[in-house]
Design an enzyme around this catalytic site. Structure first.
Site, mmCIF file in Angstrom:
data_model
loop_
_atom_site.group_PDB
_atom_site.id
_atom_site.type_symbol
_atom_site.label_atom_id
_atom_site.label_comp_id
_atom_site.label_asym_id
_atom_site.label_seq_id
_atom_site.Cartn_x
_atom_site.Cartn_y
_atom_site.Cartn_z
ATOM 1 N N ASP A 249 0.834 -1.183 0.000
ATOM 2 C CA ASP A 249 0.000 0.000 0.000
ATOM 3 C C ASP A 249 0.882 1.252 0.000
ATOM 4 O O ASP A 249 1.856 1.339 0.756
ATOM 5 C CB ASP A 249 -0.887 -0.028 1.252
ATOM 6 C CG ASP A 249 -1.831 1.128 1.346
ATOM 7 O OD1 ASP A 249 -2.693 1.255 0.463
ATOM 8 O OD2 ASP A 249 -1.716 1.908 2.316
ATOM 9 N N GLU B 214 1.519 -0.489 -5.114
ATOM 10 C CA GLU B 214 0.571 0.571 -5.427
ATOM 11 C C GLU B 214 1.450 1.797 -5.638
ATOM 12 O O GLU B 214 1.982 2.354 -4.671
ATOM 13 C CB GLU B 214 -0.403 0.795 -4.269
ATOM 14 C CG GLU B 214 -1.419 1.879 -4.579
ATOM 15 C CD GLU B 214 -2.315 2.194 -3.393
ATOM 16 O OE1 GLU B 214 -3.510 2.465 -3.620
ATOM 17 O OE2 GLU B 214 -1.828 2.199 -2.246
#
Length: 688
Positions: free
Chosen positions: A343, A379
């Protein structure tokens, strides 16, 4: 207590006793506090006597797994210098393998005086603090191994452990919403029927629910608020048979591996649940705030917030980098997961002057004998300066490709973008990845993820409907490339529903037939809806739980057919195409106009031409050639087929993608609007 060793960090039982080792570069001393098995009664408190290179350590002989403990760190209370030591706060070991207690938002957890932020809060929080339990790390895996599925054959399936099984009638009721439920026969049957190769789990490391959510009666359903980087989230364990969350997770991994499925974890090493300077003191802040977090040089009582969650972990600090790597090795080595999706991954590569693809984190991973062989997925953006880094990660990394997402959505839903834009995304976003010497498979192609509309909602809602999140519909993306095609939300209008389904099939076909690594969001293959909520991070309820009683069987059959076609035909290889003839005069890919001639030059960018063909054929193909026809416009058009014999093996205008058409080339084929067709030579050998 004897000094013991400064390694490994955390609490480790060696069969005779437990060694404790805790990092803090600025603490003056650290106390070890021992508790009864429930974590309510303190039994003993003692300083860790050893001190080696910023690690406090000690060894207790004769104690066993099950021991519950916490830490108290003594040092300076100087927030303006970045130091927030408060010995009145019992702290959680950052390396805790199992966490005891349920966190409640109480005033005692805050290190600063609520009336005078520059002063220490003197209240003791031990009665309410999270504590760690020593575990027995031994586990018999019975020969289980990592799957190492080749990238060119990988299909990722993003899934929430709870949401996938909570309403599944085939999962035993006691196992619904749990690791064991995800390993049930019903869940595995669906994965295998669909044809995915990896389940990508939303965060399973233990997390906290933010105070604001708790006060509204909501929860952090997605789990992007980690407090225990080594502890499986116990709320996702069934507990059936008295099995620990750790062992239930391991059993899930082993069973998924048994059926050839990889397990990839979504991990959050960009921030912790301690939030900003107004947040609680739970672990890292109290142990060494100035080391664990990035602090502005001009205002060290605050935090750099590249995560949008209040703080940012500082991987420039060697011990913080070590913690992240140790955590990854734990999940890969002791829990057998096959990869990680990071993330807000640019945070991991942020140095003193922004993102650096040669940062120590990437170097350490590349040389690690275990982690370097696993799937690493970025990401590729955060909210800090220069935070958008699509294509900028090291070779071997996979990246979520939002350019793919937005182009395909706009092409099929809004009638925007040209066939040139489409073709670049179809070929693994060669404009982004090829100049950086990246492999095509490193582009993760997706239309929908957990973050945003579901696929069904994408074609049913022109606007987000996030009122249930308690933020007056201000949260979530406002620019979604979505449409309702005439009616906002569900409708009984057969024509609108048919059009919506047709667009969905075109989106699915684009995703699953493109070069690169495809990713599906769980439930999209059966028509899952979230009622137009495009940010349901706090909806732990039927909004997000997949409704298995409302399966769109046609959509499931179509998705399954596409995945079978991809698996058997592999439309594109994991190499860059150039369209140039080889020594035999054959081209690896040929782009076609509607009249069958080759497409060249400025025609790619013409806004009035969104129809094209792609003839794919190269040495080494099991079935050669394949012909892909795309019509991004609403109207039908006749397309001149290339010479030879053809059989239509996928037709996105059919509810299940089926077709029985076959015939000769060099003839006009009526190409419907908003469709993707795939032709192969008769006798292609595909089992669809």
């Amino acid at each position: 207590m004897t000094p013991g060793h400064p390694w490994p960090l955390g609490a480790h039982w060696d069969g005779h006793g437990v060694n404790f080792a805790v990092f803090s570069a600025h603490a003056q001393r650290i106390e070890l506090c021992l508790y009864d098995e429930t974590g309510t009664t303190e039994l003993r408190r003692v300083d860790l006597p050893g001190h080696t290179q910023d690690v406090r350590h000690g060894y207790l002989s004769g104690v066993k797994p099950g021991l519950v403990y916490g830490l108290r760190a003594h040092g300076a209370w100087r927030p303006e210098r970045g130091h927030r030591f408060n010995p009145n706060k019992l702290l959680l070991d950052p390396y805790a393998r199992e966490i005891v207690g349920n966190f409640e938002w109480r005033a005692e957890h805050f290190g600063a005086d609520p009336e005078h932020a520059g002063h220490m809060d003197m209240r003791d929080n031990a009665a309410f603090a999270l504590k760690a339990r020593v575990v027995d790390a031994r586990h018999d895996w019975n020969g289980d191994r990592h799957q190492h599925t080749p990238l060119e054959r990988s299909v990722l399936y993003e899934v929430h452990v709870k949401g996938f099984t909570m309403r599944h009638p085939g999962v035993p009721e006691a196992l619904r919403g749990s690791y064991a439920g995800l390993a049930s026969d019903a869940a595995i049957d669906h994965f295998k029927r669909l044809g995915v190769t990896a389940v990508c789990l939303l965060p399973v490391q233990q997390h906290l629910d933010e105070r604001r959510l708790v006060e509204m009666g909501l929860a952090n359903y997605w789990g992007y608020n980690t407090i225990g980087f080594f502890a499986p989230e116990p709320r996702l364990a069934s507990g059936v048979g008295g099995v620990s969350a750790r062992d239930e997770f391991r059993a899930m991994v082993a069973r998924l591996h048994e059926h050839g499925l990889e397990v990839i974890l979504d991990v959050v090493y960009n921030h912790t649940a301690e939030a900003d300077e107004l947040g609680p003191t739970i672990s890292f802040r109290g142990l060494d705030n100035a080391s664990y977090y990035r602090l502005p040089a001009e205002s060290k009582s605050h935090y750099e917030n590249h995560s949008g969650c209040g703080n940012t972990l500082d991987l420039r600090q060697p011990r913080v980098l070590q913690m992240v790597l140790d955590s990854l090795r734990y999940w890969a080595g002791e829990m057998h997961v096959d990869g990680f999706r990071f993330d807000l991954a640019p945070v991991l590569g942020r140095g003193d002057h922004g993102f650096d693809r040669h940062a120590p984190f990437f170097t350490a991973l590349a040389q690690d004998p275990l982690l370097s062989r696993l799937k690493m997925i970025a990401e590729p953006w955060d909210i800090g300066p220069g935070g958008y880094q699509l294509g900028g990660f090291p070779g071997g990394w996979l990246e979520w490709n939002d350019r793919y997402r937005d182009t395909m959505r706009a092409f099929w839903i809004e009638g925007a973008y040209t066939r040139g834009d489409f073709a670049q995304r179809l070929c693994a976003s060669s404009d982004i990845f090829q100049p950086r010497h990246r492999a095509p498979a490193e582009s993760i192609n997706y239309i929908v993820s957990h973050d945003g509309f579901t696929l069904a909602d994408l074609v049913s809602h022109a606007h987000k409907h996030n009122h249930a999140n308690g933020e007056h519909n201000r949260d979530g993306h406002g620019h979604n490339h979505s449409a309702n095609f005439g009616v906002e939300g569900p409708t009984d209008d057969a024509a609108i529903n048919a059009l919506r389904s047709r667009v969905v099939r075109a989106l699915l076909a684009s995703t699953l037939l493109s070069q690169g690594t495809p990713m599906l969001a769980a439930g999209d293959e059966i028509g899952h809806t979230q009622g137009g909520n495009n940010n349901p991070y706090c909806q732990d309820n039927e909004t997000t739980w997949i409704d298995w009683s409302a399966i769109d069987e046609d959509r499931l059959a179509c998705t399954t057919r596409l995945l079978a076609l991809r698996r058997q035909a592999l439309p594109f290889a994991n190499r860059w195409y150039d369209g140039l003839p080889d020594r035999h005069g054959l081209q690896d890919v040929t782009w076609l106009r509607v009249d069958g001639s080759e497409l060249h030059g400025d025609e790619w960018r013409r806004p009035d031409g969104r129809v094209f063909g792609c003839l794919i054929g190269h040495p080494g193909r099991a079935q050669s050639p394949l012909l892909l026809l795309v019509n991004g416009d609403a109207g039908d058009i006749d397309f001149m087929l290339p010479g030879g014999q053809w059989q239509l093996v996928f037709d996105s205008t059919h509810p299940r993608g089926e077709s029985s058409w076959q015939g000769p080339g060099e003839r006009l084929y009526p190409l419907p609007g908003r469709c993707v067709l795939v032709f192969a030579a008769p006798g292609h050998g595909l089992d669809l």
